[in-house]
Write a protein that holds these residues in place. Structure first.
Motif, PDB file in Angstrom:
ATOM      1  N   THR A 566     -24.761 -20.016  12.088  1.00  0.00           N
ATOM      2  CA  THR A 566     -24.038 -19.088  12.953  1.00  0.00           C
ATOM      3  C   THR A 566     -22.607 -19.574  13.183  1.00  0.00           C
ATOM      4  OG1 THR A 566     -26.016 -18.330  14.099  1.00  0.00           O
ATOM      5  CG2 THR A 566     -23.934 -18.079  15.264  1.00  0.00           C
ATOM      6  N   GLU A 567     -21.644 -18.669  12.979  1.00  0.00           N
ATOM      7  CA  GLU A 567     -20.245 -18.951  13.288  1.00  0.00           C
ATOM      8  C   GLU A 567     -19.911 -18.336  14.642  1.00  0.00           C
ATOM      9  OE1 GLU A 567     -17.471 -18.390   9.810  1.00  0.00           O
ATOM     10  OE2 GLU A 567     -19.221 -17.310   9.065  1.00  0.00           O
ATOM     11  N   ILE A 568     -19.156 -19.065  15.437  1.00  0.00           N
ATOM     12  CA  ILE A 568     -18.750 -18.597  16.759  1.00  0.00           C
ATOM     13  C   ILE A 568     -17.282 -18.220  16.704  1.00  0.00           C
ATOM     14  CG2 ILE A 568     -18.525 -19.201  19.194  1.00  0.00           C
ATOM     15  CD1 ILE A 568     -20.819 -21.152  18.841  1.00  0.00           C
ATOM     16  N   LEU A 569     -16.989 -16.965  17.028  1.00  0.00           N
ATOM     17  CA  LEU A 569     -15.621 -16.458  17.021  1.00  0.00           C
ATOM     18  C   LEU A 569     -15.242 -16.067  18.442  1.00  0.00           C
ATOM     19  CD1 LEU A 569     -15.965 -14.110  13.902  1.00  0.00           C
ATOM     20  CD2 LEU A 569     -15.295 -16.517  13.942  1.00  0.00           C
ATOM     21  N   GLY A 570     -14.113 -16.521  18.897  1.00  0.00           N
ATOM     22  CA  GLY A 570     -13.670 -16.192  20.244  1.00  0.00           C
ATOM     23  C   GLY A 570     -13.865 -17.374  21.175  1.00  0.00           C
ATOM     24  N   PRO A 571     -13.956 -17.090  22.487  1.00  0.00           N
ATOM     25  CA  PRO A 571     -14.015 -15.744  23.093  1.00  0.00           C
ATOM     26  C   PRO A 571     -12.650 -15.069  23.152  1.00  0.00           C
ATOM     27  CG  PRO A 571     -14.064 -17.426  24.786  1.00  0.00           C
ATOM     28  CD  PRO A 571     -14.100 -18.160  23.481  1.00  0.00           C
ATOM     29  N   VAL A 572     -12.691 -13.724  23.258  1.00  0.00           N
ATOM     30  CA  VAL A 572     -11.486 -12.923  23.393  1.00  0.00           C
ATOM     31  C   VAL A 572     -11.596 -12.114  24.679  1.00  0.00           C
ATOM     32  CG1 VAL A 572     -11.079 -12.782  20.922  1.00  0.00           C
ATOM     33  CG2 VAL A 572     -12.505 -11.073  22.010  1.00  0.00           C
ATOM     34  N   PRO A 573     -10.482 -11.883  25.367  1.00  0.00           N
ATOM     35  CA  PRO A 573     -10.545 -11.139  26.634  1.00  0.00           C
ATOM     36  C   PRO A 573     -10.856  -9.663  26.415  1.00  0.00           C
ATOM     37  CG  PRO A 573      -8.269 -11.627  26.053  1.00  0.00           C
ATOM     38  CD  PRO A 573      -9.115 -12.353  25.065  1.00  0.00           C
ATOM     39  N   VAL A 574     -11.718  -9.119  27.273  1.00  0.00           N
ATOM     40  CA  VAL A 574     -12.007  -7.690  27.294  1.00  0.00           C
ATOM     41  C   VAL A 574     -11.162  -7.012  28.367  1.00  0.00           C
ATOM     42  CG1 VAL A 574     -13.798  -5.948  27.673  1.00  0.00           C
ATOM     43  CG2 VAL A 574     -14.353  -8.061  26.464  1.00  0.00           C
ATOM     44  N   ASP A 575     -11.107  -7.623  29.523  1.00  0.00           N
ATOM     45  CA  ASP A 575     -10.234  -7.193  30.600  1.00  0.00           C
ATOM     46  C   ASP A 575      -9.882  -8.432  31.419  1.00  0.00           C
ATOM     47  OD1 ASP A 575     -12.491  -7.660  32.288  1.00  0.00           O
ATOM     48  OD2 ASP A 575     -13.170  -5.609  31.954  1.00  0.00           O
ATOM     49  N   GLN A 577     -11.338  -9.797  33.883  1.00  0.00           N
ATOM     50  CA  GLN A 577     -12.449 -10.593  34.382  1.00  0.00           C
ATOM     51  C   GLN A 577     -13.541 -10.868  33.357  1.00  0.00           C
ATOM     52  OE1 GLN A 577     -13.812  -8.337  37.758  1.00  0.00           O
ATOM     53  NE2 GLN A 577     -12.188  -9.125  39.093  1.00  0.00           N
ATOM     54  N   ARG A 578     -13.480 -10.226  32.199  1.00  0.00           N
ATOM     55  CA  ARG A 578     -14.571 -10.348  31.231  1.00  0.00           C
ATOM     56  C   ARG A 578     -14.027 -10.786  29.873  1.00  0.00           C
ATOM     57  NH1 ARG A 578     -19.247  -7.876  32.700  1.00  0.00           N
ATOM     58  NH2 ARG A 578     -19.808  -7.383  30.564  1.00  0.00           N
ATOM     59  N   GLU A 579     -14.890 -11.483  29.134  1.00  0.00           N
ATOM     60  CA  GLU A 579     -14.569 -11.920  27.781  1.00  0.00           C
ATOM     61  C   GLU A 579     -15.697 -11.534  26.836  1.00  0.00           C
ATOM     62  OE1 GLU A 579     -11.669 -15.804  28.223  1.00  0.00           O
ATOM     63  OE2 GLU A 579     -13.823 -16.129  27.925  1.00  0.00           O
ATOM     64  N   ARG A 580     -15.375 -11.540  25.548  1.00  0.00           N
ATOM     65  CA  ARG A 580     -16.359 -11.223  24.519  1.00  0.00           C
ATOM     66  C   ARG A 580     -16.448 -12.382  23.542  1.00  0.00           C
ATOM     67  NH1 ARG A 580     -14.043  -7.048  22.164  1.00  0.00           N
ATOM     68  NH2 ARG A 580     -15.136  -5.456  23.383  1.00  0.00           N
ATOM     69  N   LEU A 581     -17.671 -12.803  23.265  1.00  0.00           N
ATOM     70  CA  LEU A 581     -17.939 -13.825  22.264  1.00  0.00           C
ATOM     71  C   LEU A 581     -18.598 -13.151  21.069  1.00  0.00           C
ATOM     72  CD1 LEU A 581     -17.756 -16.970  21.962  1.00  0.00           C
ATOM     73  CD2 LEU A 581     -20.195 -17.010  22.514  1.00  0.00           C
ATOM     74  N   ILE A 582     -18.165 -13.506  19.867  1.00  0.00           N
ATOM     75  CA  ILE A 582     -18.707 -12.915  18.645  1.00  0.00           C
ATOM     76  C   ILE A 582     -19.461 -13.988  17.871  1.00  0.00           C
ATOM     77  CG2 ILE A 582     -18.154 -11.757  16.469  1.00  0.00           C
ATOM     78  CD1 ILE A 582     -15.674 -10.632  17.793  1.00  0.00           C
ATOM     79  N   LEU A 583     -20.686 -13.668  17.506  1.00  0.00           N
ATOM     80  CA  LEU A 583     -21.523 -14.575  16.720  1.00  0.00           C
ATOM     81  C   LEU A 583     -21.791 -13.928  15.366  1.00  0.00           C
ATOM     82  CD1 LEU A 583     -24.126 -15.476  19.502  1.00  0.00           C
ATOM     83  CD2 LEU A 583     -22.030 -16.708  18.924  1.00  0.00           C
ATOM     84  N   ARG A 584     -21.531 -14.679  14.312  1.00  0.00           N
ATOM     85  CA  ARG A 584     -21.720 -14.151  12.956  1.00  0.00           C
ATOM     86  C   ARG A 584     -22.672 -15.066  12.201  1.00  0.00           C
ATOM     87  NH1 ARG A 584     -16.382 -13.345   9.445  1.00  0.00           N
ATOM     88  NH2 ARG A 584     -16.333 -15.603   9.725  1.00  0.00           N
ATOM     89  N   ALA A 585     -23.695 -14.465  11.595  1.00  0.00           N
ATOM     90  CA  ALA A 585     -24.720 -15.250  10.899  1.00  0.00           C
ATOM     91  C   ALA A 585     -25.107 -14.550   9.604  1.00  0.00           C
ATOM     92  CB  ALA A 585     -25.947 -15.428  11.786  1.00  0.00           C
TER      93      ALA A 585
END
Length: 621
Positions: A566-575, A577-585
């Motif tokens: 699994t590759e971990i990309l991010g996290p990147v801001p959504v707004d 107060q929130r962030e998004r983490l992307i997992l690629r496998a």
């Protein structure tokens, strides 16, 4: 039990009281007492003993003796929940419509006899098409991806495939993108199958009508279901075929947790129940092409001569005239419309009037003074308004250069309609898009109509369009999305398919980018798209998961153990107060990644913390 909490996503054992034994059965709705409250539930199965140690609580109430959850649908729902890191209860809310007591009281009906053989003439233009129908009629389960040719009625071809499955003693589930399609397909299905052999099942139906259709299928009164994504779970008995029209449409992506895609639901179902598969469209998605290249499905299409003959001849212009800057109405478009011996369709990428405005002098985007959002103009006499906050701007002046003149780099179909009305006074101008979408245009005798429509809102016309124009194709490719080329070509192929026999088409854009349209080759485009996805390990070649949550809680997920690759990309801001983490496998680790995400969500649920938003293979990322 009807609870969305991940740490409670398992069956629970209850005792069936003696007074309910006669009516309670697998699939029936019940109420049980759980944590001091009455909770809705469905009986998964009845057994003689239990591994539970201690005294079992009894069922509180049998809501209805009507079995609404078939064993094969329960198995499917469990697989969908595991595939998308969700809970079984969330999937069952999508699969089982709300109860309507009056519909349950309706007397049962006998199933109509199998239809007469309607033939397979709609399949003759496709190589090995008739063999596909023969296999279904013989009780086998062929799997195919069909590239449909224009003017060959895909709804009739699918209906003939369904009729073949029904004649072999099996049922079928057919999904189309929206209710506009359902109405047209319903009429053809009634014509091919006959009355009483199929039902319509959509989320837009009134509760009583939807539940009645569901019960007719559940009771075995009809063998065929036609509907939108809600129909993918329909409890059809002895399933022999699952079919889907235009699987690339984003309406198939469920907006509610666990966010499954109807195509994947149908494919899971076909694999579990050994049913045939038919994915049909004018274009082709990378997901459909991956099924072909893996050998799981075969590709059905016309030969090269048939494709060249059936698709309209396409001319591409970059919009320039004698080396000058591009113009809004290029000479090639003007000439094609003027010479058209019939009706004309113009596809405009943006709806509205002026979808974007900028300073005439310095070309800077015009922004709202209150929130810095983009300004738009909704009609010729309307003032400027903010697309974000709705603020009206009566007197705008550029803060960069001080000029008060405006230009429109992005023009919607309403403004384009004004321009075309001035240029082609011999045509009646019709617009379709936004809140006003037309299904069909019926011109008066000796009247020529020029239709300006946004992508996906193109109405049909008897005989087809003499000319189809694709305006501003560069604008449809400007979005920052991995699926942008696939989605743009899907909408372009759908528009070109509305052309009349021997019709013409003109596209304004970059010629190398539009070669798949010029060659009428959606399969070649899908092959290239799939190769690019393979290089970047994106779906359908890989698995992609996104996790959204509060900023302070997303960072620790980067240290968590997922799957070996699994590759971990991010996290990147959504707004703010929130962030998004992307997992690629890799695809082979997709199930393990979903299980790990579900375990993390269960731990969070047990700790009574707010849930994350988890999506597996989202359509936009």
């Amino acid at each position: 039990m009807d609870t969305p909490l991940p740490h409670l996503d398992r069956p629970f054992d209850y005792r069936v009281p003696d007074d309910l034994l006669a009516e309670a059965g697998a699939g029936c709705r019940v109420k049980v007492r759980f944590a001091g409250k009455l909770t809705d539930g469905v009986i998964a199965e009845l057994v003689d003993d239990t591994a539970h140690e201690g005294r079992l609580a009894p069922l509180h109430k049998l809501v209805s003796p009507e079995p609404v959850l078939a064993p094969e649908v329960l198995t499917l729902a469990r697989a969908v929940a595991d595939r998308y890191a969700g809970t079984l209860a969330d999937v069952l809310r999508l699969a089982i419509p709300p109860r309507h007591a009056r519909a349950e009281a309706h007397p049962r009906e006998d199933q109509a006899p199998p239809p007469e053989d309607p033939g397979s003439d709609a399949w003759y233009p496709y190589l090995d098409g008739p063999a596909f129908i023969e296999a279904l009629a013989a009780g086998r389960s062929p799997r195919a991806v069909l590239s449909v040719l224009p003017r060959h009625e895909p709804e009739r071809a699918v209906a003939q495939a369904v009729a073949a499955a029904v004649r072999s003693g099996r049922g079928a589930v057919v999904c189309v993108p929206d209710v506009r399609d359902v109405a047209r397909w319903d009429a053809i299905f009634t014509e091919v199958l006959g009355e009483g052999r199929h039902v319509v099942l959509t989320g837009a139906q009134k509760p009583a009508a939807r539940y009645r259709s569901f019960l007719r299928v559940s009771r075995g009164e009809v063998p065929v279901v036609l509907g939108t994504r809600a129909a993918a779970y329909a409890p059809v008995r002895d399933l022999g075929l699952v079919a889907m029209w235009d699987d690339g449409d984003d309406l198939y992506a469920e907006p509610r947790a666990p966010y499954p895609h109807a195509r994947e639901v149908l494919l899971l179902r076909a694999a579990q129940q050994s049913a045939g598969v038919l994915l049909a469209a004018y274009g082709r998605t990378a997901e459909a092409q991956s099924l072909v290249e893996s050998g799981w499905c075969v590709s059905l299409s016309g030969d090269q001569a048939a494709r060249r003959r059936e698709w309209p001849q396409l001319t591409v212009t970059d919009g320039t005239e004698t080396g000058a800057a591009p113009v809004r109405l290029p000479h090639a478009v003007f000439t094609a419309v003027r010479q058209a011996d019939g009706h004309v369709l113009v596809q405009v990428p943006r709806r509205g009037y002026r979808a974007s405005v900028a300073c005439q002098r310095c070309r800077e985007r015009a922004e709202c003074p209150a929130c810095s959002g983009p300004l738009v103009q909704r009609s010729a006499r309307a003032p400027l308004g903010c697309r974000w906050c709705g603020t009206t701007v009566e007197h705008w002046r550029c803060p960069h250069c001080g000029d008060d003149r405006l230009r429109a780099p992005v023009v919607g179909q309403l403004r384009t309609a004004e321009e075309f009305a001035q240029a082609f006074t011999d045509h009646r101008i019709v617009t379709s898009g936004g809140a006003s979408v037309l299904d069909h245009v019926e011109p008066d005798a000796d009247e020529r109509v020029l239709v300006l429509a946004t992508p996906g809102a193109e109405p049909t016309v008897v005989g087809g369009y003499a000319v189809v124009v694709l305006l501003d194709t560069w604008l449809m490719l400007a979005r920052d999305d991995v699926r942008v080329a696939e989605e743009a070509h899907r909408r372009w192929f759908n528009a070109l398919a509305l052309a009349a026999h021997h019709g013409r088409a003109v596209a304004v854009g970059d010629s190398p980018t539009l070669q798949a349209l010029v060659r009428a080759d959606p399969v070649g485009l899908a092959h290239r798209e799939l190769a690019e996805r393979a290089e970047t390990h994106l779906p359908p070649v890989g698995r992609l998961a996104t996790v959204e949550g509060p900023t302070a809680e997303i960072a620790p997920l980067m240290q968590r153990s997922w799957t070996p690759h699994t590759e971990i990309l991010g996290p990147v801001p959504v707004d703010e107060q929130r962030e998004r983490l992307i997992l690629r496998a890799p695809r082979r680790e997709g199930s393990a990644l979903a299980a790990a995400l579900k375990q993390a969500a269960a731990e969070r649920s047990a700790a009574k913390l707010p849930p994350w938003r988890i999506q597996i293979d989202p359509i936009d990322f």
